[in-house]
Design a protein around this motif. Structure first.
Motif, PDB file in Angstrom:
ATOM      1  N   ARG A   1       0.912  -1.874  -0.079  1.00 48.65           N
ATOM      2  CA  ARG A   1      -0.105  -0.075   0.162  1.00 48.65           C
ATOM      3  C   ARG A   1       0.436   1.457   0.066  1.00 48.65           C
ATOM      4  NH1 ARG A   1      -4.567   0.400   4.667  1.00 48.65           N
ATOM      5  NH2 ARG A   1      -2.976   0.627   5.976  1.00 48.65           N
ATOM      6  N   VAL A   2       0.833   1.943  -1.417  1.00 46.86           N
ATOM      7  CA  VAL A   2       1.701   3.237  -0.752  1.00 46.86           C
ATOM      8  C   VAL A   2       0.982   4.575  -0.495  1.00 46.86           C
ATOM      9  CG1 VAL A   2       2.122   4.587  -3.128  1.00 46.86           C
ATOM     10  CG2 VAL A   2       2.944   2.485  -3.537  1.00 46.86           C
ATOM     11  N   ILE A   3       1.409   5.511   0.189  1.00 47.91           N
ATOM     12  CA  ILE A   3       0.913   6.199   1.412  1.00 47.91           C
ATOM     13  C   ILE A   3       1.088   7.637   1.078  1.00 47.91           C
ATOM     14  CG2 ILE A   3      -0.518   6.598   3.703  1.00 47.91           C
ATOM     15  CD1 ILE A   3       0.086   4.462   4.457  1.00 47.91           C
ATOM     16  N   GLU A   4       0.337   8.317   0.230  1.00 46.89           N
ATOM     17  CA  GLU A   4       1.068   9.813  -0.073  1.00 46.89           C
ATOM     18  C   GLU A   4       0.877  10.857   1.177  1.00 46.89           C
ATOM     19  OE1 GLU A   4      -0.899   9.872  -4.164  1.00 46.89           O
ATOM     20  OE2 GLU A   4       0.575   8.534  -5.211  1.00 46.89           O
ATOM     21  N   PRO A   5       1.140  11.377   0.783  1.00 51.47           N
ATOM     22  CA  PRO A   5       0.815  12.795   2.108  1.00 51.47           C
ATOM     23  C   PRO A   5      -0.976  12.986   1.638  1.00 51.47           C
ATOM     24  CG  PRO A   5       2.409  13.510   0.615  1.00 51.47           C
ATOM     25  CD  PRO A   5       2.061  12.367  -0.063  1.00 51.47           C
TER      26      PRO A   5
END
Length: 273
Positions: free
Chosen positions: A50-54
């Motif tokens: 899971r790529v978590i962006e700001p």
């Protein structure tokens, strides 16, 4: 001793596996193209990543196989939301222990001798703050001075002390391209020091730093060192060499520093006032 684990969290994997992914991803740009020294292809990530962006909303459901990767606005793997490092209440040290630490600082970093009474004022008491992972931090008058991992570990200067007395510690310098990796907690590799922007020691009779940023003697494996950065005035990290500087010049590859205290990590943000 990574006091803040950069950008990668894996719920069910052991510390070695977490460290492996940290070294692969920290400071790299996630992209759709092939993986390189500065980029990592998204398709090479585990399927459960899971790529978590700001600012991204995420569920709090527990998935033991999920790899969480935090990225900045530029897509580079970065620190997860800041976590606090908590230490024990400060403990005053016996006079004999304070003298021992003072002598150890002087013997390890002799160039600090003219400033030692400013670093450790005689009318003040050195105090101990115990941190996770068997780390001991020594503070005086609310200022962090040195730390060590395990009681028999080498005393390493806190970056705030280095910034006060930058000419008193052995240094190497990384090029611009390595800065984001070091500030993400990744392993420092030799190419970041051997490129035109890097600096390694050039032996000369008088110990210190020359005008071009070269330290005056070769540093051995196991010695403490301060990491400067190309184009920056203040030090970026402190750690222990896992390869001597002479070997770095000869081999030009391999890890140089695997664990470090760096700007923005938990030790840097810790309040000891």
């Amino acid at each position: 001793m990574p006091l803040v684990v950069p950008g990668v969290t894996i719920d069910n994997m052991g510390g070695d596996k977490t460290q492996e992914w940290m070294n692969k991803l920290a400071g790299k740009l996630l992209c759709d193209g092939p993986s390189t020294e500065t980029t990592f292809c998204k398709t090479d990530l585990p399927q459960t990543t899971r790529v978590i962006e700001p600012g991204m909303m995420v569920t709090r459901d527990f998935n033991p196989d999920r790899l969480n990767v935090h990225v900045g606005k530029d897509g580079i793997v970065s620190h997860p939301p800041p976590t606090s490092l908590h230490g024990s209440p400060k403990q005053k040290l016996k006079s004999s222990i304070q003298r021992s630490i003072r002598n150890s600082i002087l013997s390890t970093y002799p160039l600090i001798t003219p400033h030692i009474d400013e670093v450790l004022p005689k009318k003040s008491s050195l105090e101990l703050v115990k941190l996770p992972d068997r780390v001991s931090l020594y503070v005086i008058d609310g200022h962090p001075i040195v730390y060590q991992q395990d009681n028999n570990g080498v005393l390493l200067p806190h970056l705030k002390l280095v910034h006060r007395f930058p000419q008193c510690f052995p240094t190497i310098r990384i090029d611009r391209g390595a800065i984001r990796f070091v500030l993400s907690g990744a392993t420092l590799m030799a190419p970041g020091l051997t490129s035109p922007g890097g600096r390694l020691p050039i032996p000369v009779p008088n110990e210190g730093v020359d005008e071009d940023g070269h330290w005056s003697r070769e540093l051995e494996k196991g010695e403490p060192v301060v990491v400067m950065a190309e184009g920056k005035e203040e030090a970026a990290a402190v750690g222990v060499l896992v390869m001597g500087t002479k070997d770095i010049k000869e081999k030009g590859k391999g890890p140089v520093m695997e664990e470090a205290h760096y700007l923005g990590d938990g030790l840097w943000r810790l309040s000891v006032e």
